[in-house]
Design a protein around this motif. Structure first.
Motif, PDB file in Angstrom:
ATOM      1  N   ASN A 153       0.852  -1.190   0.000  1.00  0.00           N
ATOM      2  CA  ASN A 153       0.000   0.000   0.000  1.00  0.00           C
ATOM      3  C   ASN A 153       0.885   1.237   0.000  1.00  0.00           C
ATOM      4  N   VAL A 154       1.372   1.600  -1.188  1.00  0.00           N
ATOM      5  CA  VAL A 154       2.332   2.690  -1.304  1.00  0.00           C
ATOM      6  C   VAL A 154       1.640   3.979  -1.721  1.00  0.00           C
ATOM      7  N   LYS A 155       2.308   5.067  -1.463  1.00  0.00           N
ATOM      8  CA  LYS A 155       1.820   6.377  -1.899  1.00  0.00           C
ATOM      9  C   LYS A 155       2.039   6.505  -3.400  1.00  0.00           C
ATOM     10  N   GLY A 156       1.036   6.992  -4.111  1.00  0.00           N
ATOM     11  CA  GLY A 156       1.163   7.118  -5.548  1.00  0.00           C
ATOM     12  C   GLY A 156       1.928   8.357  -5.954  1.00  0.00           C
ATOM     13  N   VAL A 157       2.868   8.200  -6.866  1.00  0.00           N
ATOM     14  CA  VAL A 157       3.588   9.323  -7.460  1.00  0.00           C
ATOM     15  C   VAL A 157       3.388   9.218  -8.966  1.00  0.00           C
ATOM     16  N   TYR A 158       2.868  10.274  -9.560  1.00  0.00           N
ATOM     17  CA  TYR A 158       2.498  10.227 -10.977  1.00  0.00           C
ATOM     18  C   TYR A 158       3.064  11.435 -11.711  1.00  0.00           C
ATOM     19  N   GLU A 159       3.461  11.226 -12.961  1.00  0.00           N
ATOM     20  CA  GLU A 159       3.776  12.344 -13.839  1.00  0.00           C
ATOM     21  C   GLU A 159       2.515  12.802 -14.575  1.00  0.00           C
ATOM     22  N   ASP A 160       1.693  11.836 -14.986  1.00  0.00           N
ATOM     23  CA  ASP A 160       0.425  12.119 -15.657  1.00  0.00           C
ATOM     24  C   ASP A 160      -0.572  11.098 -15.130  1.00  0.00           C
ATOM     25  N   VAL A 161      -1.301  11.467 -14.068  1.00  0.00           N
ATOM     26  CA  VAL A 161      -2.119  10.490 -13.353  1.00  0.00           C
ATOM     27  C   VAL A 161      -3.184   9.878 -14.252  1.00  0.00           C
ATOM     28  N   VAL A 162      -3.780  10.674 -15.135  1.00  0.00           N
ATOM     29  CA  VAL A 162      -4.857  10.145 -15.965  1.00  0.00           C
ATOM     30  C   VAL A 162      -4.321   9.096 -16.930  1.00  0.00           C
ATOM     31  N   SER A 163      -3.252   9.425 -17.636  1.00  0.00           N
ATOM     32  CA  SER A 163      -2.682   8.471 -18.586  1.00  0.00           C
ATOM     33  C   SER A 163      -2.179   7.213 -17.885  1.00  0.00           C
ATOM     34  N   GLU A 164      -1.558   7.383 -16.734  1.00  0.00           N
ATOM     35  CA  GLU A 164      -1.002   6.230 -16.029  1.00  0.00           C
ATOM     36  C   GLU A 164      -2.091   5.325 -15.471  1.00  0.00           C
ATOM     37  N   VAL A 165      -3.148   5.919 -14.924  1.00  0.00           N
ATOM     38  CA  VAL A 165      -4.249   5.105 -14.405  1.00  0.00           C
ATOM     39  C   VAL A 165      -4.946   4.372 -15.551  1.00  0.00           C
ATOM     40  N   VAL A 166      -5.179   5.057 -16.666  1.00  0.00           N
ATOM     41  CA  VAL A 166      -5.804   4.401 -17.816  1.00  0.00           C
ATOM     42  C   VAL A 166      -4.941   3.242 -18.302  1.00  0.00           C
ATOM     43  N   ASP A 167      -3.639   3.464 -18.430  1.00  0.00           N
ATOM     44  CA  ASP A 167      -2.747   2.409 -18.917  1.00  0.00           C
ATOM     45  C   ASP A 167      -2.686   1.229 -17.949  1.00  0.00           C
ATOM     46  N   GLU A 168      -2.612   1.521 -16.651  1.00  0.00           N
ATOM     47  CA  GLU A 168      -2.508   0.449 -15.667  1.00  0.00           C
ATOM     48  C   GLU A 168      -3.823  -0.327 -15.541  1.00  0.00           C
ATOM     49  N   LEU A 169      -4.939   0.378 -15.651  1.00  0.00           N
ATOM     50  CA  LEU A 169      -6.232  -0.319 -15.645  1.00  0.00           C
ATOM     51  C   LEU A 169      -6.374  -1.190 -16.887  1.00  0.00           C
ATOM     52  N   HIS A 170      -5.936  -0.677 -18.023  1.00  0.00           N
ATOM     53  CA  HIS A 170      -6.003  -1.471 -19.261  1.00  0.00           C
ATOM     54  C   HIS A 170      -5.218  -2.766 -19.109  1.00  0.00           C
TER      55      HIS A 170
END
Length: 303
Positions: A153-170
């Motif tokens: 359960n780590v803290k999220g660090v994102y450069e582009d949260v929308v693109s990264e969440v979409v890619d990881e969900l995909h």
């Protein structure tokens, strides 16, 4: 993508002509906003039925808190909390979702009448989960939680949260399909508040259209979460208590409905039930006629 195509349909569940409302029943002593309120079977079943009476289309039953710092309950305790409530609500004709990360709880809940498995780990917490869901042919919610992708359960660090969440969900959806879960039974959830800061949650809500490009019905679970406390904080930065964030939750529900969400998951149902119905009425006025005639009776003699 149109709103209706974005909303989608989940095989094995009822179909609604608007964003559905998923009410929350936490059978726990320690959930972040209502822990202990429904911590026995009778109270939990009654609460679920009350949520349906207030406008919930389905009810999500969970026996394990996922608030930050929560200690996991053991399997026997989770089963003891959840199964009687699932059985009681299903016996009353309620469409029940079970909120669990354990395959055994999912299997026994489905046997007791649950219709949907909502796993905040997306099937990562228990390697037996995806085979169990696939074997049952059950609909399955795949939520984004980078903590599980990173092994904790780590803290999220994102450069582009929308693109990264979409890619990881995909990528996670592809793994779920490969494990045998039918594509038309998959729901995606961006995991607001899970390994995300308030600015990440707001960015995801601002770009729900990008999440709709995944091609699966979208569940938005914003109810009473920390980012709403951040938005509503007083001049000294103090957030209101979780239970005082329901009006803000309803506002998010209206936004989510307007942008094609399949369902919203909320603790307080009535305001959100009203919000999604208003959003649907506005959508109908936009799509049913260019002159704002949607909903008016036809002229006499018209066919």
């Amino acid at each position: 993508m149109s709103i209706e195509r974005g909303r989608g349909r989940v095989a094995g569940l009822p179909t609604w002509d608007r964003c559905a409302v998923m009410g929350v029943v936490n059978v726990t002593p320690d959930s972040f906003s209502d822990g202990g309120h429904w911590f026995n079977t009778t109270a939990a079943v009654k609460h679920g039925l009350d949520l349906v009476a207030e406008g919930a289309d389905l009810v999500d039953v969970g026996g394990e808190s996922t608030r930050p710092g929560a200690t996991r309950v053991d399997e026997a305790e989770e089963l003891k909390r959840v199964i009687p409530v699932v059985r009681g609500l299903a016996a009353e004709g309620v469409t029940v979702s079970v909120d669990t990360m354990r395959a055994s709880v999912a299997e026994q809940s489905l046997a007791a009448g649950a219709a949907l498995v909502n796993d905040v780990s997306g099937g990562l917490a228990d390697p037996a989960m995806l085979p169990a869901v696939a074997a049952a042919g059950a609909p399955f919610v795949v939520m984004h939680w980078r903590g599980f992708l990173a092994g904790g359960n780590v803290k999220g660090v994102y450069e582009d949260v929308v693109s990264e969440v979409v890619d990881e969900l995909h990528a996670r959806v592809e793994a779920v399909i490969e494990a045998g879960v039918a594509a038309d039974r998959i729901v995606v959830d961006p995991g607001l508040g899970f390994s995300k800061d308030p600015e990440h949650d707001l960015a995801l809500l601002a770009h729900l259209d990008r999440l709709n490009t995944l091609g699966h019905p979208l569940l938005v679970a914003a109810s009473r979460k920390r980012f709403l406390g951040h938005v509503l904080a007083d001049p000294k930065g103090a957030p209101p208590p979780a239970r005082e964030r329901d009006a803000a939750t309803a506002a998010v529900s209206a936004i989510a409905a307007q942008h094609g969400a399949w369902a919203v998951r909320v603790h307080e149902v009535r305001a959100t039930a009203d919000a999604v119905r208003v959003a649907r009425a506005v959508e109908g006025a936009r799509t049913d006629g260019p002159s704002g005639t949607a909903g008016r009776p036809a002229a006499e003699g018209a066919r």
